[in-house]
Motif scaffolding. Structure first.
Motif, mmCIF file in Angstrom:
data_model
loop_
_atom_site.group_PDB
_atom_site.id
_atom_site.type_symbol
_atom_site.label_atom_id
_atom_site.label_comp_id
_atom_site.label_asym_id
_atom_site.label_seq_id
_atom_site.Cartn_x
_atom_site.Cartn_y
_atom_site.Cartn_z
ATOM 1 N N PHE A 239 0.838 -1.207 0.000
ATOM 2 C CA PHE A 239 0.000 0.000 0.000
ATOM 3 C C PHE A 239 0.867 1.249 0.000
ATOM 4 O O PHE A 239 0.583 2.228 -0.708
ATOM 5 C CB PHE A 239 -0.908 -0.027 1.237
ATOM 6 N N GLU A 240 1.938 1.227 0.779
ATOM 7 C CA GLU A 240 2.800 2.402 0.925
ATOM 8 C C GLU A 240 3.902 2.474 -0.134
ATOM 9 O O GLU A 240 4.596 3.495 -0.232
ATOM 10 C CB GLU A 240 3.442 2.387 2.319
ATOM 11 N N GLN A 241 4.054 1.431 -0.928
ATOM 12 C CA GLN A 241 5.175 1.334 -1.870
ATOM 13 C C GLN A 241 4.907 2.176 -3.111
ATOM 14 O O GLN A 241 4.631 1.676 -4.199
ATOM 15 C CB GLN A 241 5.388 -0.139 -2.252
ATOM 16 N N LYS A 242 5.010 3.488 -2.932
ATOM 17 C CA LYS A 242 4.734 4.399 -4.035
ATOM 18 C C LYS A 242 5.857 5.427 -4.194
ATOM 19 O O LYS A 242 5.621 6.596 -4.489
ATOM 20 C CB LYS A 242 3.406 5.133 -3.787
ATOM 21 N N GLY A 243 7.093 5.010 -3.978
ATOM 22 C CA GLY A 243 8.231 5.881 -4.221
ATOM 23 C C GLY A 243 8.168 7.172 -3.425
ATOM 24 O O GLY A 243 8.124 7.171 -2.196
#
Length: 346
Positions: free
Chosen positions: A308-312
């Motif tokens: 979910f948080e893996q957005k650079g």
């Protein structure tokens, strides 16, 4: 659909409210999925009774299922139903409704006349579920990561079951009501986030020209991931349905099934994160549907939140956004009740 919370006397949970005056006649509430049709009577604000779950496959039409419910002795004894509202797992555009994940189709007006209703409201199921979110108690949801929701910020909603439903709530300028989004976001194109998911996508392309998020994030999708991973790992694996895959994974009986569930949770995390940044959902993202709540603690331990948080560059932004699993048994009834109350002005 815009509904002010104050217009719905049915608040957080029907069991948690002091019942108000009885309705002049019982109101029919329904939540129609691709597998099950859930019905209830609302006898008064905060008074939802006679909940029944009927298998869609057991009835040729929605009208047949609805009449079967209304003919149940306890339901019939409650009195004639004049007003009804249903949430259905399908786009609702105009009078004709043709379900995507089941063979039922109907004219809203014809079904209203057939059942003798004065009022018959039909809305998308996740539009209704979105309208239920402001009424959920702490006991109706479990937080999985993130911080505190930002008051008055948009809220995201998605859920995997027979299909993948997507919606959200956007606050009105007056800050006193919400607009539920009529989204079909489950049909966005699936995007792999790693080499394993690329292999799953390549396998899925053998069966489907267009692989949507729903193709993988649904009951049928769990089965597709299972076949794809078996092929990718060069494993001989017999056919299994989604409930059995989940059961074996939760019981620790099958390493392949455990990998399937982990892959599913990761994909869902990516899609949920996409929804959060698309809507600016600092009010939180809610997970409904039939699959995730049954995973229990296994979901909380999965890679969902990391993905979910893996957005650079937006990882810090998403780290603050809370995600919740809806655990209330029949949350859509809250939403259709609010929508029907607004239509009737009471």
């Amino acid at each position: 659909m815009t509904v002010a919370p104050a217009s719905a006397a049915l608040q957080p949970s029907a069991a948690s409210v002091t019942p108000l005056a009885a309705h002049a006649s019982p109101r029919l509430l329904a939540d129609i999925g691709g597998t099950n049709a859930r019905f209830a009577l609302e006898l008064g604000a905060g008074r939802v009774n006679h909940i029944e779950v009927l298998a869609c496959s057991a009835y040729p039409t929605l009208g047949d299922a609805m009449r079967a419910y209304l003919a149940l002795p306890d339901v019939a004894a409650a009195g004639a139903v004049r007003h009804a509202a249903i949430a259905i797992a399908n786009p609702v555009m105009g009078d004709m409704v043709r379900m995507t994940n089941h063979h039922w189709e109907f004219s809203i007006e014809a079904l209203r006349r057939e059942c003798g209703f004065d009022t018959f409201v039909v809305v998308n199921d996740f539009e209704a579920l979105a309208m239920a979110l402001p009424w959920l108690l702490d006991a109706d949801k479990v937080q999985v990561g993130g911080g505190a929701p930002v008051t008055g910020a948009p809220i995201g909603l998605l859920g995997a079951g027979t299909g993948l439903g997507v919606s959200g709530l956007v606050p009105a300028p007056d800050g006193k009501s919400w607009t539920a989004l009529r989204s079909e976001g489950g049909h966005v194109t699936f995007s792999p986030a790693n080499e394993t998911e690329l292999a799953i996508l390549q396998y899925a392309w053998r069966e489907f020209e267009h692989v949507s998020a729903e193709r993988l994030l649904s009951g049928a999708g769990v089965e597709l991931i299972y076949r794809a991973l078996a092929d990718h790992r060069k494993l001989a694996a017999g056919p299994l349905d989604a409930p059995e895959i989940s059961r074996r994974a939760l019981a620790g009986e099958c390493a392949l099934c455990e990998e399937v569930v982990e892959a599913f949770c990761g994909m869902l995390g990516t899609v949920a994160g996409n929804l959060a940044v698309t809507l600016g959902a600092q009010g939180g993202v809610y997970i409904g549907g039939g699959i995730v709540p049954r995973l229990g603690e296994r979901f909380a331990r999965s890679c969902f939140r990391r993905r979910f948080e893996q957005k650079g560059r937006f990882a810090g932004y998403l780290a603050a956004v809370p995600t919740y699993v809806i655990t209330a048994e029949y949350p859509a009834f809250l939403g259709v009740s609010a929508i029907l109350a607004e239509r009737l002005g009471a």
